[in-house]
Enzyme design. Sequence first.
Site, PDB file in Angstrom:
ATOM      1  N   ALA A  60       0.835  -1.208   0.000  1.00 39.85           N
ATOM      2  CA  ALA A  60       0.000   0.000   0.000  1.00 39.85           C
ATOM      3  C   ALA A  60       0.870   1.258   0.000  1.00 39.85           C
ATOM      4  CB  ALA A  60      -0.920  -0.005   1.217  1.00 39.85           C
ATOM      5  N   TYR A 114       3.869   1.452  -1.136  1.00 38.88           N
ATOM      6  CA  TYR A 114       4.488   1.520  -2.455  1.00 38.88           C
ATOM      7  C   TYR A 114       3.501   2.121  -3.464  1.00 38.88           C
ATOM      8  CZ  TYR A 114       6.652  -0.030  -6.816  1.00 38.88           C
ATOM      9  OH  TYR A 114       7.204  -0.071  -8.061  1.00 38.88           O
ATOM     10  N   ILE A 132      25.128 -21.294 -28.795  1.00 36.27           N
ATOM     11  CA  ILE A 132      26.194 -21.887 -28.027  1.00 36.27           C
ATOM     12  C   ILE A 132      26.267 -23.363 -28.385  1.00 36.27           C
ATOM     13  CG2 ILE A 132      25.065 -22.685 -25.944  1.00 36.27           C
ATOM     14  CD1 ILE A 132      26.807 -20.899 -24.340  1.00 36.27           C
ATOM     15  N   GLU A 181      28.914 -21.059 -15.270  1.00 39.51           N
ATOM     16  CA  GLU A 181      27.641 -20.515 -14.801  1.00 39.51           C
ATOM     17  C   GLU A 181      26.497 -21.433 -15.187  1.00 39.51           C
ATOM     18  OE1 GLU A 181      27.122 -17.041 -18.149  1.00 39.51           O
ATOM     19  OE2 GLU A 181      28.849 -16.956 -16.827  1.00 39.51           O
ATOM     20  N   LYS A 214      23.005 -22.653 -17.157  1.00 38.30           N
ATOM     21  CA  LYS A 214      22.317 -22.436 -18.422  1.00 38.30           C
ATOM     22  C   LYS A 214      20.834 -22.307 -18.104  1.00 38.30           C
ATOM     23  CE  LYS A 214      22.169 -23.600 -23.241  1.00 38.30           C
ATOM     24  NZ  LYS A 214      20.731 -23.477 -23.486  1.00 38.30           N
ATOM     25  N   GLU A 250      18.936 -13.721 -19.802  1.00 41.86           N
ATOM     26  CA  GLU A 250      17.807 -14.629 -19.971  1.00 41.86           C
ATOM     27  C   GLU A 250      16.611 -14.140 -19.148  1.00 41.86           C
ATOM     28  OE1 GLU A 250      18.662 -17.102 -21.983  1.00 41.86           O
ATOM     29  OE2 GLU A 250      17.316 -18.794 -21.649  1.00 41.86           O
ATOM     30  N   CYS A 263     -14.570 -50.700  -8.708  1.00 41.78           N
ATOM     31  CA  CYS A 263     -13.142 -50.774  -8.441  1.00 41.78           C
ATOM     32  C   CYS A 263     -12.525 -51.816  -9.385  1.00 41.78           C
ATOM     33  CB  CYS A 263     -12.902 -51.183  -6.991  1.00 41.78           C
ATOM     34  SG  CYS A 263     -11.181 -51.615  -6.654  1.00 41.78           S
ATOM     35  N   CYS A 318     -11.534 -55.053  -7.030  1.00 46.08           N
ATOM     36  CA  CYS A 318     -12.460 -55.896  -6.253  1.00 46.08           C
ATOM     37  C   CYS A 318     -13.912 -55.702  -6.673  1.00 46.08           C
ATOM     38  CB  CYS A 318     -12.294 -55.621  -4.760  1.00 46.08           C
ATOM     39  SG  CYS A 318     -12.918 -54.011  -4.250  1.00 46.08           S
TER      40      CYS A 318
HETATM   41  S1  IVH Z   1      25.963 -17.093 -23.456  1.00 51.50           S
HETATM   42  C1  IVH Z   1      28.166 -16.921 -26.933  1.00 51.50           C
HETATM   43  N1  IVH Z   1      25.232 -17.877 -21.079  1.00 51.50           N
HETATM   44  O1  IVH Z   1      21.502 -20.402 -24.314  1.00 51.50           O
HETATM   45  C2  IVH Z   1      27.179 -17.485 -26.087  1.00 51.50           C
HETATM   46  N2  IVH Z   1      23.746 -18.252 -22.889  1.00 51.50           N
HETATM   47  O2  IVH Z   1      22.528 -20.996 -27.389  1.00 51.50           O
HETATM   48  C3  IVH Z   1      25.973 -16.669 -26.034  1.00 51.50           C
HETATM   49  N3  IVH Z   1      21.621 -19.317 -22.239  1.00 51.50           N
HETATM   50  O3  IVH Z   1      19.361 -18.855 -26.124  1.00 51.50           O
HETATM   51  C4  IVH Z   1      25.108 -17.045 -24.968  1.00 51.50           C
HETATM   52  N4  IVH Z   1      22.075 -19.460 -20.079  1.00 51.50           N
HETATM   53  O4  IVH Z   1      19.687 -17.518 -24.000  1.00 51.50           O
HETATM   54  C5  IVH Z   1      24.895 -17.800 -22.379  1.00 51.50           C
HETATM   55  N5  IVH Z   1      24.692 -18.501 -18.906  1.00 51.50           N
HETATM   56  C6  IVH Z   1      24.372 -18.407 -20.195  1.00 51.50           C
HETATM   57  C7  IVH Z   1      23.142 -18.888 -20.688  1.00 51.50           C
HETATM   58  C8  IVH Z   1      22.860 -18.793 -22.054  1.00 51.50           C
HETATM   59  C9  IVH Z   1      21.176 -19.704 -21.038  1.00 51.50           C
HETATM   60  C10 IVH Z   1      20.877 -19.473 -23.502  1.00 51.50           C
HETATM   61  C11 IVH Z   1      20.800 -18.243 -24.333  1.00 51.50           C
HETATM   62  C12 IVH Z   1      20.700 -18.743 -25.750  1.00 51.50           C
HETATM   63  C13 IVH Z   1      21.275 -20.089 -25.663  1.00 51.50           C
HETATM   64  C14 IVH Z   1      22.582 -20.088 -26.387  1.00 51.50           C
END
Ligand code: IVH
Length: 640
Positions: A34, A36, A83, A119, A121, A178, A418, A421
């Site tokens: 509220a 906010y 990637i 990291e 994905k 993302e 059932c 049974c």
């Molecule tokens: S780097 C050069 N880092 O994966 C690489 N992509 O094919 C460019 N994705 O649709 C992307 N997590 O959205 C990178 N930690 C991450 C990622 C990531 C998810 C997705 C990205 C893209 C696909 C790459």
Amino acid sequence: MTKDVARRIADLRKQIEHHNHLYYGLDAPEITDAEYDQLFRELQDLEAEHPDLITADSPSQRVGGKPLERFAPVRHAVPMLSIRTETDTTEGGAVAFDARVRRELALGPDAPPVEYAAELKFDGLAINLRYEHGILAQAATRGDGSVGEDVTQNVRTVGQIPLRLNGVNAAVLEVRGEIYMKHADFERLNERQRAAGDKTFVNPRNAAAGSIRQLDPAIAARRPLSFFAYGLGAVQGWKIPETHSAVLDAFAAMGLPVCADRAVVRGAEGLIKFHHGIAAKRDTLAFDIDGVVYKVNDLAVQLRLGFVTREPRWAVAHKYPAQEQLTVVRDIDIQVGRTGKLTPVAKLEPVFVGGVTVTNATLHNEDEVRRKDVRIGDTVIVRRAGDVIPEVVGVMLERRPTKVSGPFDLYQQLNGECPECHSAIAREEGEADWRCTAGLYCPAQRKEAIKHFAARRAMDIEGLGDKLVDQLVEATLVEHVDDLYKLTAEQLAQLERMGPKSAENLVDALGQSKATTLPRFLYALGIPEVGEATAAALALHFGSLEALMQAAEDYVAALAEQDDPTASARARRLKAQRLQQVTDVGPEVAARIAAFFTEPHNRAVVGKLIDAGIRWPAICRAPRCRSRVTPMYSPVRSIA
Ligand code: IVH
């Protein structure tokens, strides 16, 4: 005058963005919704009076755009690459990538290990955020990598995405990352969609993608989206750090969300350790991932490696076994559970998902089948995450063959009987489940009750598997759980696939199972609504089976005298409340426990089990003493 207004507007924006960051970024709001809303409304009112003071980075600009006819195309200043995916989900995947990088860099065996940024994905959709002089100017989807779609209006509604970067005044800074949806937000969104009679989403990724590609920004604004930054696009006037990890650190300092599950590691060994570490916590993450990403950390080295077609040589996605797969429904079976619950189960074309081959997936109950509209012949998405039972999450309607079964109708399919049974089935008002009404007369319920009794976390009867229980019940050697302890090696040896040796072993195991604990015993009885935690709490609270059974009797007696005003009746009612003093035991669970222990047949079975020699160490109920409570059943609440 205008100066004062301008100052107030600036002040409100600052406050609102600060609270946005606390709320969306840190999950730690300091003011109420509220309060906010009040700040926000004041800002909107002032801007309405002074439209010349509206700026692109004003938080008011997050909402309120007009619905679009279509999204305008955006040519990316720097292409959005994809990637390379390492399909080998084992350690070999990391080893192969590191070997490739070393080869490309012409590193000999004695050269030091390569440094990588590791990291997650994320499983959402890629987005390019273009900041000009620190202000969000445009947001575009990846599209084909060269041309995407302008989704700026919708991206502005994502509270986690800053409209202005802290301490950045670069002419251009493109941040890539993302957009995704957290599990909890996804569940809540689907509940809301369901309540409104709108279509639900099959998974968080589809929900996120659908929301960003929503032409009406007012709808997008109501979709709970999140964001993680993971890379750079075009840059002008900003000094790029030397490593990828330093870029992410810089992003975080600018107020962009960067996932904390990342690490700088060395060599294949470091990559493998990261891959294992994330695998172990994958099921506890608040969002879906489909693997991890390794990137050469040194940006100058990245440049040297370059890319092939659209994939950089310096990065790879190392996947985990998929948790979702497509397969075809061969049939819909209905299984009878321990308490008579009738569960529709999809019989599937075998499919490898979540690390195992799945042929059955639960459909939960009739309403769920109808809601998802699963038909025999349909292509469905099957999900298996962690140790959870595989489930059908949705139907690929566009793949529905012309010949499919009609809408699911449990009663009709079973002819009201059932499947085990042939007793009548019933569905109580307000209940989601159909049940067989026969109780332990129903062999399926009997089998399930015995399997539960023998389970590892219950009586832990080694060697008494599901198949054997089925055989024992079918051969009428065992009707109730106490019959297990009357079995002889001779009887057992006559069963199919049972030699004299395994028969002896089972008799031994049965003997060993008699030494148990009270929590295990209570859990093994299979009282409806009494899981492990409740069993442990009951054991701890009452200290003995006798005391618990007495409390159950008091409960029932008090119910019978509910309206009796005499002193003795009142005293009994007070005593009856003891069941509900146990942690997590409400009126419903108390009623189940009371019903179980006052049912003559159940009392007889419990008596016979005790006579068969089942015993447990006494529970010490002295304050803070936890002795003789096995760690598996560590008390839900300390004994006070
Ligand atoms: S780097 C050069 N880092 O994966 C690489 N992509 O094919 C460019 N994705 O649709 C992307 N997590 O959205 C990178 N930690 C991450 C990622 C990531 C998810 C997705 C990205 C893209 C696909 C790459």
